[in-house]
Design a protein around this motif. Structure first.
Motif, PDB file in Angstrom:
ATOM      1  N   GLN A   1       0.822  -1.212   0.000  1.00 52.33           N
ATOM      2  CA  GLN A   1       0.000   0.000   0.000  1.00 52.33           C
ATOM      3  C   GLN A   1       0.855   1.260   0.000  1.00 52.33           C
ATOM      4  N   ALA A   2       2.034   1.169   0.615  1.00 49.34           N
ATOM      5  CA  ALA A   2       2.864   2.360   0.825  1.00 49.34           C
ATOM      6  C   ALA A   2       3.836   2.634  -0.311  1.00 49.34           C
ATOM      7  N   LEU A   3       3.882   1.773  -1.330  1.00 54.60           N
ATOM      8  CA  LEU A   3       4.814   1.996  -2.437  1.00 54.60           C
ATOM      9  C   LEU A   3       4.545   3.349  -3.080  1.00 54.60           C
ATOM     10  N   SER A   4       5.565   4.183  -3.114  1.00 53.54           N
ATOM     11  CA  SER A   4       5.393   5.533  -3.662  1.00 53.54           C
ATOM     12  C   SER A   4       5.466   5.566  -5.177  1.00 53.54           C
ATOM     13  N   ASP A   5       6.269   4.683  -5.748  1.00 45.86           N
ATOM     14  CA  ASP A   5       6.447   4.677  -7.203  1.00 45.86           C
ATOM     15  C   ASP A   5       6.347   3.267  -7.761  1.00 45.86           C
ATOM     16  N   ASP A   6       5.637   2.410  -7.021  1.00 42.46           N
ATOM     17  CA  ASP A   6       5.502   0.995  -7.350  1.00 42.46           C
ATOM     18  C   ASP A   6       6.848   0.291  -7.311  1.00 42.46           C
ATOM     19  N   ARG A   7       7.827   0.907  -6.658  1.00 46.94           N
ATOM     20  CA  ARG A   7       9.147   0.285  -6.556  1.00 46.94           C
ATOM     21  C   ARG A   7       9.629   0.213  -5.117  1.00 46.94           C
ATOM     22  N   SER A   8       9.520   1.315  -4.364  1.00 53.72           N
ATOM     23  CA  SER A   8      10.053   1.322  -3.009  1.00 53.72           C
ATOM     24  C   SER A   8       9.070   2.001  -2.061  1.00 53.72           C
ATOM     25  N   ALA A   9       9.211   1.661  -0.780  1.00 59.12           N
ATOM     26  CA  ALA A   9       8.364   2.244   0.261  1.00 59.12           C
ATOM     27  C   ALA A   9       9.242   2.577   1.451  1.00 59.12           C
ATOM     28  N   SER A  10       8.900   3.645   2.154  1.00 63.92           N
ATOM     29  CA  SER A  10       9.691   4.013   3.320  1.00 63.92           C
ATOM     30  C   SER A  10       9.257   3.207   4.529  1.00 63.92           C
ATOM     31  N   ARG A  11      10.212   2.968   5.398  1.00 64.21           N
ATOM     32  CA  ARG A  11       9.919   2.225   6.620  1.00 64.21           C
ATOM     33  C   ARG A  11       8.866   2.964   7.454  1.00 64.21           C
ATOM     34  N   ALA A  12       8.947   4.277   7.486  1.00 56.70           N
ATOM     35  CA  ALA A  12       7.994   5.065   8.269  1.00 56.70           C
ATOM     36  C   ALA A  12       6.578   4.901   7.729  1.00 56.70           C
ATOM     37  N   ASP A  13       6.420   4.909   6.408  1.00 54.25           N
ATOM     38  CA  ASP A  13       5.092   4.753   5.816  1.00 54.25           C
ATOM     39  C   ASP A  13       4.530   3.357   6.073  1.00 54.25           C
ATOM     40  N   ILE A  14       5.401   2.350   6.040  1.00 55.69           N
ATOM     41  CA  ILE A  14       4.946   0.981   6.316  1.00 55.69           C
ATOM     42  C   ILE A  14       4.454   0.877   7.754  1.00 55.69           C
ATOM     43  N   ALA A  15       5.226   1.453   8.679  1.00 60.54           N
ATOM     44  CA  ALA A  15       4.830   1.415  10.087  1.00 60.54           C
ATOM     45  C   ALA A  15       3.507   2.143  10.293  1.00 60.54           C
ATOM     46  N   ALA A  16       3.344   3.279   9.617  1.00 63.23           N
ATOM     47  CA  ALA A  16       2.108   4.041   9.750  1.00 63.23           C
ATOM     48  C   ALA A  16       0.914   3.247   9.226  1.00 63.23           C
ATOM     49  N   ALA A  17       1.103   2.552   8.104  1.00 60.87           N
ATOM     50  CA  ALA A  17       0.019   1.743   7.541  1.00 60.87           C
ATOM     51  C   ALA A  17      -0.348   0.585   8.458  1.00 60.87           C
ATOM     52  N   MET A  18       0.627   0.120   9.250  1.00 60.18           N
ATOM     53  CA  MET A  18       0.374  -0.970  10.190  1.00 60.18           C
ATOM     54  C   MET A  18      -0.138  -0.452  11.536  1.00 60.18           C
ATOM     55  N   GLY A  19      -0.090   0.886  11.726  1.00 64.56           N
ATOM     56  CA  GLY A  19      -0.481   1.454  13.001  1.00 64.56           C
ATOM     57  C   GLY A  19       0.514   1.135  14.098  1.00 64.56           C
ATOM     58  N   ARG A  20       1.796   1.027  13.723  1.00 68.50           N
ATOM     59  CA  ARG A  20       2.842   0.662  14.687  1.00 68.50           C
ATOM     60  C   ARG A  20       3.962   1.693  14.644  1.00 68.50           C
ATOM     61  N   ASP A  21       4.751   1.720  15.722  1.00 73.01           N
ATOM     62  CA  ASP A  21       5.982   2.506  15.727  1.00 73.01           C
ATOM     63  C   ASP A  21       6.990   1.836  14.805  1.00 73.01           C
ATOM     64  N   SER A  22       7.830   2.638  14.153  1.00 73.08           N
ATOM     65  CA  SER A  22       8.773   2.075  13.180  1.00 73.08           C
ATOM     66  C   SER A  22       9.719   1.067  13.816  1.00 73.08           C
ATOM     67  N   ARG A  23      10.034   1.254  15.102  1.00 72.28           N
ATOM     68  CA  ARG A  23      10.926   0.297  15.767  1.00 72.28           C
ATOM     69  C   ARG A  23      10.224  -1.027  16.032  1.00 72.28           C
ATOM     70  N   ALA A  24       8.892  -1.002  16.129  1.00 75.28           N
ATOM     71  CA  ALA A  24       8.142  -2.209  16.453  1.00 75.28           C
ATOM     72  C   ALA A  24       8.025  -3.169  15.272  1.00 75.28           C
ATOM     73  N   ILE A  25       8.394  -2.707  14.078  1.00 76.47           N
ATOM     74  CA  ILE A  25       8.287  -3.582  12.905  1.00 76.47           C
ATOM     75  C   ILE A  25       9.645  -4.159  12.502  1.00 76.47           C
ATOM     76  N   SER A  26      10.662  -3.947  13.311  1.00 71.81           N
ATOM     77  CA  SER A  26      12.022  -4.376  12.959  1.00 71.81           C
ATOM     78  C   SER A  26      12.125  -5.877  12.788  1.00 71.81           C
ATOM     79  N   ALA A  27      11.478  -6.646  13.672  1.00 77.71           N
ATOM     80  CA  ALA A  27      11.588  -8.105  13.599  1.00 77.71           C
ATOM     81  C   ALA A  27      10.984  -8.639  12.309  1.00 77.71           C
ATOM     82  N   ALA A  28       9.791  -8.126  11.952  1.00 80.82           N
ATOM     83  CA  ALA A  28       9.155  -8.578  10.711  1.00 80.82           C
ATOM     84  C   ALA A  28       9.991  -8.174   9.505  1.00 80.82           C
ATOM     85  N   ARG A  29      10.508  -6.960   9.523  1.00 81.16           N
ATOM     86  CA  ARG A  29      11.362  -6.476   8.428  1.00 81.16           C
ATOM     87  C   ARG A  29      12.564  -7.381   8.249  1.00 81.16           C
ATOM     88  N   ALA A  30      13.264  -7.692   9.359  1.00 81.00           N
ATOM     89  CA  ALA A  30      14.468  -8.524   9.286  1.00 81.00           C
ATOM     90  C   ALA A  30      14.143  -9.926   8.779  1.00 81.00           C
TER      91      ALA A  30
END
Length: 385
Positions: free
Chosen positions: A324-353
């Motif tokens: 949902q957060a892809l800005s150009d259908d290529r990349s998305a920022s970590r902050a936007d992904i966290a916002a879409a999940m309703g989480r703090d950006s640090r709270a998504i680190s495990a899933a990201r890794a």
């Protein structure tokens, strides 16, 4: 009828779009063979699955052997620890060597297996545990020195170790490799030997965790192919078979694959089949590509579904938010992904890794992420729909 010259899912017969990488590696091989010197830094080419890492490494092997170098190939992550797997392949490569030094080489091989705790070598006592401290590194270093010595006595110009999927190597093996090359640079700079490896994007972090002093590793990132390289990858194999591509057919495949080598090979292979396995003088047309697109879609859907099913519920939420957060259908920022999940950006680190480790996503820049395979974002959105 001619069989397809394309190789989806296989090691490519021709490596295109990697001129810069091969030139750098070729210079290092020339330095090693012409001057008889150690290649002091272990080179690791990294990238997601499907970008041609193994094909690049096989091309390095061909180049090294053409220069008279003995090569030893290992795919990490098997039943054997890395050091022992290398020792086993050295035994295979040296099986036909008849020089007196082969006896010393075999003793060095057995010693590496002994320190790695691998059964099957002469051992005292019922239980053997892997060596601690510097014993394993000392044994492995001796093996490298003896192998180069024996190889040169057989008329070869040096030794190159090639390690595929290096991110799957055992931690002790990575440390042994790093320590050995650090010691060799200080003690045996005149030893003609080198190491080239390939791994997933998370490889630098894995190696750093095993050996904090891993500055002996030179990391290079393999990107997707550019438009010109994609064009060569399509035109060259067909041209060697006397078959051409219609310009609009070429443009369509390049647009659809976006430089991802695996998908490009799928399209070309399917289009070749649709064109009737053309004889010399034939041509692949846009209609062939349009028909191939349906088959490729089925193949990619199966791949996407397997990757989706391999993700946990939390990881799927991450993937959906990222799509949902892809800005150009290529990349998305970590902050936007966290916002879409309703989480703090640090709270998504495990899933990201975890998703990076699984090869589903990759770092695309500071704070940015991208899907490793074109089209996966659309698949993820379809799951939500």
């Amino acid at each position: 009828m001619q069989p397809s010259p394309y190789t989806p899912g296989q090691v490519a017969r021709d490596v295109v779009g990697r001129t810069e990488q091969l030139a750098e590696i070729g210079e290092r091989l020339m330095y090693m063979t012409e001057l008889g010197r150690l290649i002091g830094r272990i080179r690791v080419d990294t990238g997601p699955r499907g970008v041609g890492k193994t094909s690049l490494l096989r091309e390095v092997q061909r180049d090294a052997e053409a220069r008279g170098v003995v090569t030893v190939w290992v795919t990490a992550g098997g039943d054997e620890p890395l050091a022992s797997a290398i020792a086993t392949q050295i035994r295979v490569r040296g099986a036909a060597w008849k020089k007196k030094s082969r006896g010393r080489l075999l003793r060095a091989i057995d010693q590496v297996n002994f320190t790695a705790g691998v059964p099957g070598v002469a051992q005292i006592g019922a239980t053997v545990k892997p060596a601690q401290g510097g014993q394993a590194e000392s044994s492995f270093k001796e093996l490298i020195v003896e192998t180069v010595t024996a190889a040169r006595e057989e008329g070869h110009r040096g030794l190159v170790l090639l390690i595929d999927e290096i991110q799957d190597a055992d931690r002790a093996g990575l440390r042994t490799l790093a320590v050995t090359w650090q010691d060799l640079q200080a003690e045996a700079a005149a030893l003609p030997a080198g190491v080239f490896a390939a791994g997933l994007p998370q490889t630098p972090e894995i190696i750093s965790a095993a050996a904090t002093f891993s500055e002996r590793f030179a990391y290079r990132t393999l990107q997707r192919l550019g438009a010109d390289a994609s064009r060569v990858a399509l035109v060259k194999p067909a041209g060697e078979a006397g078959v051409g591509w219609a310009p609009d057919a070429l443009d369509a495949v390049i647009a659809q694959t976006r430089g991802y080598p695996y998908t490009l090979q799928l399209y070309a292979d399917a289009a070749w089949a649709r064109a009737g396995y053309p004889d010399p003088g034939g041509q692949i047309r846009i209609a062939d590509v349009e028909h191939a697109a349906r088959q490729v879609a089925e193949d990619m859907d199966a791949l996407f579904r397997a990757r989706w099913n391999n993700a946990t519920p939390v990881q799927r939420r991450f993937l959906s938010a990222m799509a949902q957060a892809l800005s150009d259908d290529r990349s998305a920022s970590r902050a936007d992904i966290a916002a879409a999940m309703g989480r703090d950006s640090r709270a998504i680190s495990a899933a990201r890794a975890a998703l990076i480790d699984k090869g589903l996503i990759a770092v695309a820049g500071h704070g940015l992420l991208e899907f490793t395979i074109p089209g996966f974002a659309g698949f993820v959105r379809a799951q939500e729909a």
